[in-house]
Scaffold this active site. Structure first.
Site, PDB file in Angstrom:
ATOM      1  CE  LYS A 237      -2.674   6.866  -1.765  1.00 17.92           C
ATOM      2  NZ  LYS A 237      -3.905   7.105  -2.593  1.00 17.92           N
TER       3      LYS A 237
ATOM      4  CE1 TYR B   5      -3.501   2.772   0.390  1.00 16.12           C
ATOM      5  CE2 TYR B   5      -2.194   3.433   2.287  1.00 16.12           C
ATOM      6  CZ  TYR B   5      -3.192   3.696   1.371  1.00 16.12           C
ATOM      7  OH  TYR B   5      -3.873   4.894   1.421  1.00 16.12           O
TER       8      TYR B   5
HETATM    9  N1  LIG Z   1      -8.792   6.288   4.923  1.00 14.96           N
HETATM   10  C1  LIG Z   1      -7.687   6.899   5.285  1.00 14.96           C
HETATM   11  O1  LIG Z   1      -7.374   7.050   6.480  1.00 14.96           O
HETATM   12  C2  LIG Z   1      -6.779   7.492   4.244  1.00 14.96           C
HETATM   13  C3  LIG Z   1      -7.031   7.377   2.889  1.00 14.96           C
HETATM   14  N2  LIG Z   1      -6.174   7.953   1.972  1.00 14.96           N
HETATM   15  C4  LIG Z   1      -6.433   7.898   0.542  1.00 14.96           C
HETATM   16  O2  LIG Z   1      -7.697   8.497   0.299  1.00 14.96           O
HETATM   17  C5  LIG Z   1      -8.312   7.896  -0.827  1.00 14.96           C
HETATM   18  C6  LIG Z   1      -9.718   7.473  -0.470  1.00 14.96           C
HETATM   19  O3  LIG Z   1      -9.632   6.549   0.593  1.00 14.96           O
HETATM   20  P1  LIG Z   1     -10.918   6.077   1.401  1.00 14.96           P
HETATM   21  O4  LIG Z   1     -12.046   6.963   1.094  1.00 14.96           O
HETATM   22  O5  LIG Z   1     -10.510   5.881   2.798  1.00 14.96           O
HETATM   23  O6  LIG Z   1     -11.138   4.647   0.762  1.00 14.96           O
HETATM   24  P2  LIG Z   1     -12.466   3.969   0.212  1.00 14.96           P
HETATM   25  O7  LIG Z   1     -12.137   2.555  -0.046  1.00 14.96           O
HETATM   26  O8  LIG Z   1     -13.619   4.261   1.092  1.00 14.96           O
HETATM   27  O9  LIG Z   1     -12.686   4.739  -1.147  1.00 14.96           O
HETATM   28  C7  LIG Z   1     -11.998   4.438  -2.313  1.00 14.96           C
HETATM   29  C8  LIG Z   1     -12.970   4.467  -3.457  1.00 14.96           C
HETATM   30  O10 LIG Z   1     -12.255   4.152  -4.636  1.00 14.96           O
HETATM   31  C9  LIG Z   1     -13.026   3.239  -5.379  1.00 14.96           C
HETATM   32  N3  LIG Z   1     -12.186   2.387  -6.191  1.00 14.96           N
HETATM   33  C10 LIG Z   1     -11.336   1.422  -5.767  1.00 14.96           C
HETATM   34  N4  LIG Z   1     -10.785   0.801  -6.800  1.00 14.96           N
HETATM   35  C11 LIG Z   1     -11.268   1.392  -7.916  1.00 14.96           C
HETATM   36  C12 LIG Z   1     -11.068   1.200  -9.292  1.00 14.96           C
HETATM   37  N5  LIG Z   1     -10.266   0.241  -9.757  1.00 14.96           N
HETATM   38  N6  LIG Z   1     -11.718   2.008 -10.149  1.00 14.96           N
HETATM   39  C13 LIG Z   1     -12.552   2.941  -9.702  1.00 14.96           C
HETATM   40  N7  LIG Z   1     -12.801   3.189  -8.418  1.00 14.96           N
HETATM   41  C14 LIG Z   1     -12.162   2.405  -7.534  1.00 14.96           C
HETATM   42  C15 LIG Z   1     -13.773   2.394  -4.360  1.00 14.96           C
HETATM   43  O11 LIG Z   1     -14.918   1.789  -4.931  1.00 14.96           O
HETATM   44  C16 LIG Z   1     -14.093   3.426  -3.307  1.00 14.96           C
HETATM   45  O12 LIG Z   1     -15.347   4.012  -3.519  1.00 14.96           O
HETATM   46  C17 LIG Z   1      -7.420   6.733  -1.251  1.00 14.96           C
HETATM   47  O13 LIG Z   1      -6.667   7.127  -2.369  1.00 14.96           O
HETATM   48  C18 LIG Z   1      -6.526   6.501  -0.043  1.00 14.96           C
HETATM   49  O14 LIG Z   1      -5.282   6.005  -0.425  1.00 14.96           O
HETATM   50  C19 LIG Z   1      -5.082   8.650   2.377  1.00 14.96           C
HETATM   51  C20 LIG Z   1      -4.799   8.777   3.700  1.00 14.96           C
HETATM   52  C21 LIG Z   1      -5.608   8.217   4.734  1.00 14.96           C
HETATM   53  C1  LIG Z   2      -2.751  -2.765  17.065  1.00 15.49           C
HETATM   54  C2  LIG Z   2      -4.245  -2.569  17.111  1.00 15.49           C
HETATM   55  C3  LIG Z   2      -4.658  -2.541  18.546  1.00 15.49           C
HETATM   56  O1  LIG Z   2      -5.884  -2.002  18.836  1.00 15.49           O
HETATM   57  C4  LIG Z   2      -4.628  -1.296  16.406  1.00 15.49           C
HETATM   58  C5  LIG Z   2      -4.550  -1.434  14.901  1.00 15.49           C
HETATM   59  C6  LIG Z   2      -4.951  -0.136  14.296  1.00 15.49           C
HETATM   60  C7  LIG Z   2      -4.724  -0.124  12.786  1.00 15.49           C
HETATM   61  C8  LIG Z   2      -5.785  -0.949  12.132  1.00 15.49           C
HETATM   62  C9  LIG Z   2      -4.686   1.314  12.285  1.00 15.49           C
HETATM   63  C10 LIG Z   2      -3.578   2.099  13.016  1.00 15.49           C
HETATM   64  C11 LIG Z   2      -3.093   3.156  12.057  1.00 15.49           C
HETATM   65  C12 LIG Z   2      -4.005   3.041  10.864  1.00 15.49           C
HETATM   66  C13 LIG Z   2      -3.490   3.550   9.518  1.00 15.49           C
HETATM   67  C14 LIG Z   2      -3.044   4.981   9.592  1.00 15.49           C
HETATM   68  O2  LIG Z   2      -4.085   5.810  10.078  1.00 15.49           O
HETATM   69  C15 LIG Z   2      -2.551   5.510   8.273  1.00 15.49           C
HETATM   70  C16 LIG Z   2      -3.336   5.119   7.085  1.00 15.49           C
HETATM   71  C17 LIG Z   2      -3.245   5.892   5.971  1.00 15.49           C
HETATM   72  C18 LIG Z   2      -3.815   5.513   4.750  1.00 15.49           C
HETATM   73  O3  LIG Z   2      -3.534   6.092   3.718  1.00 15.49           O
HETATM   74  C19 LIG Z   2      -4.744   4.356   4.697  1.00 15.49           C
HETATM   75  C20 LIG Z   2      -5.176   3.862   6.042  1.00 15.49           C
HETATM   76  C21 LIG Z   2      -4.045   3.811   7.057  1.00 15.49           C
HETATM   77  C22 LIG Z   2      -3.005   2.812   6.543  1.00 15.49           C
HETATM   78  C23 LIG Z   2      -4.590   3.390   8.446  1.00 15.49           C
HETATM   79  C24 LIG Z   2      -5.120   1.943   8.428  1.00 15.49           C
HETATM   80  C25 LIG Z   2      -5.489   1.412   9.801  1.00 15.49           C
HETATM   81  C26 LIG Z   2      -4.352   1.569  10.809  1.00 15.49           C
HETATM   82  C27 LIG Z   2      -3.171   0.711  10.393  1.00 15.49           C
END
Ligand SMILES: NC(=O)C1=CN([C@@H]2O[C@H](COP(=O)(O)OP(=O)(O)OC[C@H]3O[C@@H](n4cnc5c(N)ncnc54)[C@H](O)[C@@H]3O)[C@@H](O)[C@H]2O)C=CC1
Ligand SMILES: C[C@@H](CO)CCC[C@@H](C)[C@H]1CC[C@H]2[C@@H]3[C@H](O)CC4=CC(=O)CC[C@]4(C)[C@H]3CC[C@]12C
Length: 369
Positions: free
Chosen positions: A163, A159
């Site tokens: 990214k 992952y």
């Molecule tokens: N959730 C988090 O804490 C973080 C997320 N991100 C980034 O933010 C973005 C959105 O993440 P989330 O909303 O959390 O994830 P999510 O899984 O809820 O949303 C991702 C969306 O992309 C769509 N998708 C996946 N594969 C696809 C494909 N092949 N073609 C078209 N659409 C596709 C999925 O259907 C989904 O709706 C991602 O790029 C992720 O890397 C960055 C930092 C933290």
């Molecule tokens: C050891 C466990 C005891 O309770 C806790 C495990 C927590 C994990 C599932 C999360 C801890 C940190 C999270 C990640 C972090 O916030 C950074 C991220 C950035 C992204 O771009 C995608 C999601 C994630 C990797 C996020 C995923 C869940 C954790 C690893």
């Protein structure tokens, strides 16, 4: 977007617009982008909630498509002024293969860039991640760092590798000539751990707590700080960055910005308790109940079980060596770069973000008290 065309209505494309973050970006654009004429929402899985948006003044076009398919991406991008590329495969639990993660996150991003170049779209905002920086595999802390803080970024997990590569592609594409001869302007936003309405992992923790009779057990020392940012503020940052890219192309083009707001610095578990506590869960232990070596052992055991069971069933628990390392390494940001470059201020205070998230957990889990 030029002066003479102030009244011009713009076409925006949001890839991944039905995901956790994507839905907030879509709704934020509809609320806060007055120049929006058409909003294209591109996702592999379209959400039923999109239907209700189609009755508003802005044309909302739902496009079911796959970012790994270059022709589908090109068709969706054609005629768009701005692309917000948030689609991605977020998998740190071993649900998807490394090849699939690479295909979606890297090739998908390449397809978006090429579509912009071929069709003449000039403005691209990419949702990157804090994970392109760290935590690294050595567990070095990143304490209140900013975009210029030196840090040994070492990626092994598919992952963060994907990214980091995708972010590099986006930044490197800044300045490329698009169809018509004008330069592409790109930037990347790096959220830390996003929380808020729609956050599935929060829901998983809540369910896990319920299964354990309302208790969660501390695994990570409270002193390990983990960066978190509210989804509404991350969405707002995307909308503002997209809006300002043309006027501030020289300053913003090719730049990265951490996503930040007023969320407090806490451990991952203590932060989650800000929401799960009011929903009736309790975190047991001022210190971790299990020694760290035992957690390392359990995480390794989970990885082994995942590998052994893979031919039969998908075993993908939250705890694995990678998630343990991320949760157990301090990674927090402190920066004002987005404010200096494009005037970003968080739209939601910590109190608002907290309340909204609590209400969502309560509604999503039927736990209102
Ligand atoms: N959730 C988090 O804490 C973080 C997320 N991100 C980034 O933010 C973005 C959105 O993440 P989330 O909303 O959390 O994830 P999510 O899984 O809820 O949303 C991702 C969306 O992309 C769509 N998708 C996946 N594969 C696809 C494909 N092949 N073609 C078209 N659409 C596709 C999925 O259907 C989904 O709706 C991602 O790029 C992720 O890397 C960055 C930092 C933290
Ligand atoms: C050891 C466990 C005891 O309770 C806790 C495990 C927590 C994990 C599932 C999360 C801890 C940190 C999270 C990640 C972090 O916030 C950074 C991220 C950035 C992204 O771009 C995608 C999601 C994630 C990797 C996020 C995923 C869940 C954790 C690893």
């Amino acid at each position: 977007m030029a002066d003479s065309a102030q009244a011009q209505k713009l076409v925006y494309l949001v890839t991944g617009g039905c995901g956790f973050l994507g839905e907030h970006v879509v709704r934020m654009l509809l609320q806060r982008e007055p120049r929006l004429g058409e909003l294209r929402v591109f996702d592999r899985h379209l959400g039923p909630w999109l239907e209700e948006l189609k009755t508003g003044p802005v044309r909302v076009t739902a496009i079911q498509g796959d970012v790994t398919q270059a022709h589908e991406v090109a068709a969706a991008v054609a005629g768009a002024h701005v692309v917000i590329h948030t689609a991605g495969l977020v998998d740190v639990f071993g649900r998807a293969s490394p090849e699939t993660i690479h295909e979606v996150n890297v090739q998908g991003t390449r397809n978006v860039i090429e579509a912009c170049v071929q069709t003449g779209t000039r403005f691209l905002v990419y949702t990157s991640s804090m994970e392109v920086v760290g935590p690294n595999t050595k567990g070095h802390p990143f304490y209140r760092g900013n975009e210029d803080t030196p840090y040994e970024a070492v990626h092994r997990h598919p992952y963060p590798c994907s990214k980091a590569l995708a972010e590099w592609l986006v930044l490197e594409a800044n300045g490329r000539k698009v169809r018509g001869g004008l330069p592409l302007v790109t930037c990347a936003l790096r959220p830390t751990g996003i929380y808020g309405e729609g956050h599935q992992i929060m829901r998983d923790f809540y369910r896990q707590g319920l299964r354990l009779g309302g208790w969660l057990f501390r695994a990570i020392p409270a002193s390990v700080e983990h960066g978190r940012v509210y989804v509404g503020n991350v969405a707002w940052m995307h909308v503002l960055a997209a809006r300002e890219l043309e006027q501030r192309a020289a300053l913003m083009g090719g730049q990265v910005y951490f996503c930040y707001d007023g969320s407090p610095y806490k451990s991952y578990e203590d932060f989650n308790m800000e929401f799960l506590g009011p929903c009736g869960l309790r975190l047991v232990g001022a210190r971790p109940l299990l020694p760290y070596w035992l957690l390392v052992f359990l995480a390794a055991l989970n990885a082994l079980l995942q590998w052994l069971l893979r031919p039969l069933v998908l075993y993908a628990p939250l705890l694995n060596p990678y998630t343990l390392a991320v949760a157990n390494t301090t990674f927090t940001v402190s920066t004002d770069k987005a404010q200096r470059h494009f005037g970003y201020e968080p739209m939601f205070s910590w109190e608002d973000s907290r309340t909204r998230t609590i209400l969502w957990v309560q509604a999503a889990t039927g736990s209102a008290q």
